[in-house]
Design a protein around this motif. Structure first.
Motif, PDB file in Angstrom:
ATOM      1  N   ALA A   1       0.834  -1.214   0.000  1.00 21.06           N
ATOM      2  CA  ALA A   1       0.000   0.000   0.000  1.00 21.06           C
ATOM      3  C   ALA A   1       0.864   1.258   0.000  1.00 21.06           C
ATOM      4  CB  ALA A   1      -0.929  -0.007   1.210  1.00 21.06           C
ATOM      5  N   PHE A   2       1.961   1.240   0.739  1.00 21.51           N
ATOM      6  CA  PHE A   2       2.863   2.397   0.795  1.00 21.51           C
ATOM      7  C   PHE A   2       3.502   2.643  -0.569  1.00 21.51           C
ATOM      8  CE2 PHE A   2       7.291   3.918   1.522  1.00 21.51           C
ATOM      9  CZ  PHE A   2       6.971   5.229   1.844  1.00 21.51           C
ATOM     10  N   ILE A   3       3.992   1.572  -1.188  1.00 21.12           N
ATOM     11  CA  ILE A   3       4.635   1.715  -2.496  1.00 21.12           C
ATOM     12  C   ILE A   3       3.622   2.203  -3.531  1.00 21.12           C
ATOM     13  CG2 ILE A   3       5.709   0.411  -4.387  1.00 21.12           C
ATOM     14  CD1 ILE A   3       7.042  -1.314  -2.137  1.00 21.12           C
ATOM     15  N   THR A   4       2.413   1.655  -3.497  1.00 25.02           N
ATOM     16  CA  THR A   4       1.363   2.079  -4.424  1.00 25.02           C
ATOM     17  C   THR A   4       1.015   3.557  -4.221  1.00 25.02           C
ATOM     18  OG1 THR A   4       0.459  -0.161  -4.405  1.00 25.02           O
ATOM     19  CG2 THR A   4      -0.988   1.581  -5.215  1.00 25.02           C
ATOM     20  N   ALA A   5       0.875   3.968  -2.968  1.00 20.33           N
ATOM     21  CA  ALA A   5       0.553   5.377  -2.675  1.00 20.33           C
ATOM     22  C   ALA A   5       1.707   6.294  -3.090  1.00 20.33           C
ATOM     23  CB  ALA A   5       0.245   5.543  -1.196  1.00 20.33           C
ATOM     24  N   LEU A   6       2.930   5.823  -2.886  1.00 20.56           N
ATOM     25  CA  LEU A   6       4.097   6.626  -3.257  1.00 20.56           C
ATOM     26  C   LEU A   6       4.186   6.781  -4.779  1.00 20.56           C
ATOM     27  CD1 LEU A   6       6.337   8.073  -1.758  1.00 20.56           C
ATOM     28  CD2 LEU A   6       7.749   6.030  -2.011  1.00 20.56           C
ATOM     29  N   ILE A   7       3.933   5.712  -5.496  1.00 18.07           N
ATOM     30  CA  ILE A   7       3.929   5.789  -6.967  1.00 18.07           C
ATOM     31  C   ILE A   7       2.818   6.724  -7.436  1.00 18.07           C
ATOM     32  CG2 ILE A   7       3.461   4.462  -9.074  1.00 18.07           C
ATOM     33  CD1 ILE A   7       4.988   2.114  -7.724  1.00 18.07           C
ATOM     34  N   GLY A   8       1.661   6.638  -6.785  1.00 13.89           N
ATOM     35  CA  GLY A   8       0.558   7.548  -7.130  1.00 13.89           C
ATOM     36  C   GLY A   8       0.932   8.994  -6.879  1.00 13.89           C
TER      37      GLY A   8
ATOM     38  N   ILE B   1       4.033  10.211  -6.908  1.00 14.48           N
ATOM     39  CA  ILE B   1       5.072  10.593  -7.873  1.00 14.48           C
ATOM     40  C   ILE B   1       4.466  10.885  -9.241  1.00 14.48           C
ATOM     41  CG2 ILE B   1       7.083   9.707  -9.149  1.00 14.48           C
ATOM     42  CD1 ILE B   1       7.865   8.243  -6.524  1.00 14.48           C
ATOM     43  N   THR B   2       3.498  10.100  -9.643  1.00 15.59           N
ATOM     44  CA  THR B   2       2.856  10.315 -10.957  1.00 15.59           C
ATOM     45  C   THR B   2       1.806  11.423 -10.925  1.00 15.59           C
ATOM     46  OG1 THR B   2       1.212   8.579 -10.519  1.00 15.59           O
ATOM     47  CG2 THR B   2       3.242   7.920 -11.685  1.00 15.59           C
ATOM     48  N   GLY B   3       1.511  11.934  -9.738  1.00 15.26           N
ATOM     49  CA  GLY B   3       0.556  13.028  -9.623  1.00 15.26           C
ATOM     50  C   GLY B   3      -0.887  12.591  -9.523  1.00 15.26           C
ATOM     51  N   GLU B   4      -1.145  11.300  -9.363  1.00 16.62           N
ATOM     52  CA  GLU B   4      -2.518  10.803  -9.277  1.00 16.62           C
ATOM     53  C   GLU B   4      -3.126  10.981  -7.879  1.00 16.62           C
ATOM     54  OE1 GLU B   4      -2.687   6.775 -10.693  1.00 16.62           O
ATOM     55  OE2 GLU B   4      -1.597   7.278 -12.512  1.00 16.62           O
ATOM     56  N   SER B   5      -2.275  11.103  -6.868  1.00 20.11           N
ATOM     57  CA  SER B   5      -2.780  11.293  -5.501  1.00 20.11           C
ATOM     58  C   SER B   5      -1.801  12.164  -4.726  1.00 20.11           C
ATOM     59  CB  SER B   5      -2.954   9.934  -4.799  1.00 20.11           C
ATOM     60  OG  SER B   5      -1.717   9.286  -4.652  1.00 20.11           O
ATOM     61  N   PRO B   6      -2.288  12.824  -3.664  1.00 24.42           N
ATOM     62  CA  PRO B   6      -1.381  13.675  -2.880  1.00 24.42           C
ATOM     63  C   PRO B   6      -0.366  12.824  -2.099  1.00 24.42           C
ATOM     64  CG  PRO B   6      -3.583  13.665  -1.928  1.00 24.42           C
ATOM     65  CD  PRO B   6      -3.655  12.880  -3.189  1.00 24.42           C
ATOM     66  N   LEU B   7       0.789  13.401  -1.868  1.00 24.48           N
ATOM     67  CA  LEU B   7       1.878  12.717  -1.152  1.00 24.48           C
ATOM     68  C   LEU B   7       1.459  12.345   0.275  1.00 24.48           C
ATOM     69  CD1 LEU B   7       4.819  11.766  -1.147  1.00 24.48           C
ATOM     70  CD2 LEU B   7       5.481  14.045  -0.401  1.00 24.48           C
ATOM     71  N   GLN B   8       0.591  13.127   0.906  1.00 19.67           N
ATOM     72  CA  GLN B   8       0.162  12.877   2.276  1.00 19.67           C
ATOM     73  C   GLN B   8      -0.526  11.520   2.433  1.00 19.67           C
ATOM     74  OE1 GLN B   8      -0.440  15.594   0.528  1.00 19.67           O
ATOM     75  NE2 GLN B   8       0.378  17.332   1.658  1.00 19.67           N
ATOM     76  N   ILE B   9      -1.147  11.022   1.370  1.00 18.63           N
ATOM     77  CA  ILE B   9      -1.831   9.720   1.414  1.00 18.63           C
ATOM     78  C   ILE B   9      -0.832   8.609   1.738  1.00 18.63           C
ATOM     79  CG2 ILE B   9      -3.088   8.005   0.028  1.00 18.63           C
ATOM     80  CD1 ILE B   9      -4.819  10.360   0.841  1.00 18.63           C
TER      81      ILE B   9
END
Length: 165
Positions: A109-116, A118-126
């Motif tokens: 989940a952390f890696i997925t959120a981090l990739i999101g 980085i790609t701009g699909e979700s905020p870094l805080q997630i």
């Protein structure tokens, strides 16, 4: 840094192999199935488990719940001037399996959120939520296991009149 909390050590005792096994036997009661904690009894045994001819599998008797209580697997080896006791302390297999699944899922989940992020699909805080869960999981595993491991090692060293090799 060790990820899996498994500790191996060798103890040396001046007691003979039979005396070591006798000391372990006199301080170990059989494991009771479906026990929900042990009441504090004045002359209670320190451990519960099984003692074999040259090995043992024991856990410390406690009057509270702790899933990270180490299971102690040991082998008793007769030497010319005493006895060596090789022990391995590790969490119970079910707890290890649960923590591996938990930490693996939270890492994913952390890696997925981090990739999101980085790609701009979700905020870094997630990504901070699974990171926090990951750190809490490692902290529980490390703290819960290490405090109980020290108590267990001290009890074994005391009853076997042993030293760490």
């Amino acid at each position: 840094m060790k990820i899996l909390p498994i500790e191996k050590l060798t103890l040396v005792s001046n007691l003979s192999k039979s005396e070591v096994l006798e000391e372990l036997s006199s301080n170990t009661r059989p494991t009771q199935s479906l026990s929900f904690g042990s009441p504090k009894v004045e002359n209670a045994k320190l451990f519960h488990g099984t003692i074999y001819e040259d090995s043992f599998n024991i856990k410390r008797v406690i009057d509270y719940r702790n899933s990270f209580l180490p299971e102690v697997n040991g082998k008793v080896i007769e030497k010319t001037n005493g006895t060596e006791i090789e022990i391995e302390l590790k969490p119970v297999s079910l707890v290890m399996a649960f923590m591996i699944i938990w930490l693996g899922g939270v890492s994913f989940a952390f890696i997925t959120a981090l990739i999101g992020a980085i790609t701009g699909e979700s905020p870094l805080q997630i990504s901070l939520i699974p990171l926090g869960m990951l750190l809490i999981g490692f902290g529980m595993l490390k703290f819960g296991f290490s405090t109980e491991t020290e108590k267990t090692k001290n009890n074994i060293i005391k009853i076997l009149k042993a030293k760490v090799k």
